[in-house]
Write an enzyme that holds these catalytic residues in place. Structure first.
Site, PDB file in Angstrom:
ATOM      1  N   ASP A 144       0.858  -1.177   0.000  1.00 52.08           N
ATOM      2  CA  ASP A 144       0.000   0.000   0.000  1.00 52.08           C
ATOM      3  C   ASP A 144       0.900   1.234   0.000  1.00 52.08           C
ATOM      4  O   ASP A 144       1.621   1.493   0.972  1.00 52.08           O
ATOM      5  CB  ASP A 144      -0.904  -0.029   1.240  1.00 52.08           C
ATOM      6  CG  ASP A 144      -1.952   1.073   1.238  1.00 52.08           C
ATOM      7  OD1 ASP A 144      -1.761   2.074   0.538  1.00 52.08           O
ATOM      8  OD2 ASP A 144      -2.970   0.917   1.955  1.00 52.08           O
ATOM      9  N   HIS A 145       0.816   2.013  -1.084  1.00 49.79           N
ATOM     10  CA  HIS A 145       1.709   3.172  -1.207  1.00 49.79           C
ATOM     11  C   HIS A 145       1.342   4.293  -0.248  1.00 49.79           C
ATOM     12  O   HIS A 145       2.126   5.242  -0.060  1.00 49.79           O
ATOM     13  CB  HIS A 145       1.696   3.703  -2.646  1.00 49.79           C
ATOM     14  CG  HIS A 145       3.061   3.927  -3.208  1.00 49.79           C
ATOM     15  ND1 HIS A 145       4.061   4.563  -2.501  1.00 49.79           N
ATOM     16  CD2 HIS A 145       3.602   3.615  -4.415  1.00 49.79           C
ATOM     17  CE1 HIS A 145       5.155   4.635  -3.239  1.00 49.79           C
ATOM     18  NE2 HIS A 145       4.908   4.059  -4.414  1.00 49.79           N
ATOM     19  N   ARG A 146       0.184   4.220   0.386  1.00 51.27           N
ATOM     20  CA  ARG A 146      -0.163   5.202   1.417  1.00 51.27           C
ATOM     21  C   ARG A 146       0.636   4.955   2.691  1.00 51.27           C
ATOM     22  O   ARG A 146       0.902   5.892   3.463  1.00 51.27           O
ATOM     23  CB  ARG A 146      -1.657   5.128   1.741  1.00 51.27           C
ATOM     24  CG  ARG A 146      -2.600   5.446   0.609  1.00 51.27           C
ATOM     25  CD  ARG A 146      -4.037   5.175   1.017  1.00 51.27           C
ATOM     26  NE  ARG A 146      -4.245   3.769   1.377  1.00 51.27           N
ATOM     27  CZ  ARG A 146      -5.400   3.269   1.818  1.00 51.27           C
ATOM     28  NH1 ARG A 146      -6.439   4.067   1.964  1.00 51.27           N
ATOM     29  NH2 ARG A 146      -5.511   1.981   2.119  1.00 51.27           N
TER      30      ARG A 146
END
Length: 468
Positions: free
Chosen positions: A438-440
């Protein structure tokens, strides 16, 4: 007095379940906490105990029917209010009829000593086949809040084709009640128009096995494809469309994966790794301890160590508060392909386990995988997922993150390939690792650091000793 047993809340937001099999019939005398019905939710198959003791007045719903939380499953009358069963009821009920259990599911909320033991012929039986359902109605039995019909009497033969097969093979007997352990076997039989308990089982104590059901289905098919010579038949339409309902586990998986794709801005990285030394380490462990350790167990141990070094990957995103929730415990999910579909049972507290404990926990999950008979608690609380899709014969996959987790690591098949070792070409065992994150939660540097750490442990397992 008549009492209603409603379908309880099964937890985890599950509001519906499918009736697999009734364990009692109208007129039966039951005790408090006695298992009365087996239901299948999107998570698992469980037995529900009755919170009341007394005489079963009516059953609501048939096997295969979907019911919702709060709907009436059965009605129970006091033993003293029954008709012919009154005398037997007084001896059968150890608890007072007015007593109410606090249990919701078998094994929850009440000690085992308060539930009568069930007779087991061989292994653990979930039931002894589908009971003969003779509808019993009482004048004071209240109606279900959602209209449902009481269970009808079991037909002597489920269908005309089954009747023909039973006459020719003599395998089906409407009066027989053979034990059936597996819900999968029961469902397979039901989907093909007959009751598995009517077969003469080939297992211990006449236990009906899947092979028994498969053989009978083949007999049905043989009759269907061999019609009388006087009756012309039309060829099957191979181009006909088939509608497959998205329900049960498939529905939950669909919703979760759709949510994952919609909410998570995922990124994928991958790496080819020389796993030759890993197999050598596995063999050395066998020699040193006399115990077998699977390659998957070793990689799982590397993953847990990597998550302690890169703890942000052991997280989830709280979209309501816009916060990253970094979990203290590593609850390692293991993606498993079961007969019920894709499931992810969880090894809770993997961070506190030794390699031996982790291996044993993984082996226990593997043993349950073929039929997907995981307890509801084993399917919740995961913080990171390991997916060994190499067992399916593929090298790599851009997997979908198991929402609400933040990452998933995939292991491809391990195969001998040409590899450069010290400037020379050699044959090595190579595996591809696929990391989706998850790039968040983190950037590529963190994910790459975790992936290369696991790869380094695979290429040189001794290097893990420096972090222990």
């Amino acid at each position: 007095m008549s009492r209603e047993f409603l379908l309880p809340d099964l937890g985890e937001g599950l509001t519906e379940a499918e009736i697999v099999a009734w364990l009692v019939a109208p007129g039966d005398t039951i005790a408090i906490d006695q298992a009365v019905v087996e239901v299948e939710s999107a998570k698992s198959i469980v037995e529900l105990p009755s919170p009341y003791g007394g005489v079963v007045a009516s059953l609501f719903g048939e096997p295969g029917q979907v019911i919702h939380a709060g709907q009436v499953l059965l009605t129970v009358t006091d033993a003293a209010g029954g008709a012919a069963a009154d005398i037997a009821a007084g001896d059968a009920l150890a608890a007072a009829p007015s007593e109410v259990s606090g249990a919701v599911l078998v094994g929850y909320g009440t000690t085992e000593s308060t539930r009568p033991a069930r007779k087991v012929a061989a292994g653990r039986f979930c039931g002894t086949g589908t009971p003969s359902h003779t509808p019993v109605t009482t004048a004071d039995a209240p109606a279900s809040p959602v209209p449902m019909l009481p269970v009808a009497a079991a037909p002597a033969e489920p269908a005309a084709s089954v009747s023909a097969a039973s006459v020719s093979s003599g395998a089906l007997d409407a009066t027989r009640r053979s034990p059936v352990v597996s819900p999968i076997v029961r469902r397979l039989a039901r989907d093909n128009g007959f009751d598995a308990s009517m077969l003469a089982g080939s297992g211990p104590n006449a236990l009906v096995l899947r092979s028994d059901v498969d053989n009978y289905i083949r007999a049905l098919t043989a009759l269907a494809v061999a019609p009388p010579s006087t009756a012309p038949t039309a060829p099957d339409d191979a181009s006909a469309d088939i509608r497959i309902p998205i329900s049960g586990l498939r529905k939950v998986v669909s919703q979760r994966l759709t949510t994952s794709r919609r909410e998570i801005p995922e990124a994928t990285i991958w790496l080819d790794v020389d796993a030759t030394a890993l197999f050598a380490a596995r063999d050395q462990l066998l020699t040193a301890t006399g115990e077998r350790f699977s390659v998957t167990a070793l990689i799982a141990r590397f993953v847990v160590a990597g998550l302690r070094m890169y703890p942000v990957l052991n997280s989830s995103v709280d979209t309501a508060s816009q916060e990253i929730l970094q979990h203290g415990a590593v609850n390692l999910g293991i993606a498993a392909q079961t007969s019920r579909g894709l499931m992810v049972p969880v090894i809770h507290g993997a961070h506190a386990m030794s390699l031996r404990q982790l291996r044993d926990s993984l082996a226990a999950l593997v043993a349950q995988s073929p039929e997907g008979t995981f307890a509801p608690s084993a399917l919740t609380g995961g913080t990171f997922t390991l997916n060994n899709f190499g067992s399916l014969g593929v090298d790599g996959s851009a997997a979908i993150i198991n929402h609400p987790e933040a990452a998933i690591l995939g292991i491809g098949r391990m195969i001998e390939r040409p590899w450069v070792v010290e400037h020379a070409l050699a044959v090595r065992t190579v595996v591809e690792l696929s990391m989706v994150f998850d790039h968040r939660v983190c950037d590529g540097g963190t994910a790459a650091g975790f992936l290369t750490y696991v790869a380094r442990c695979i290429e040189n397992p001794v290097s893990l000793l420096a972090d222990l």
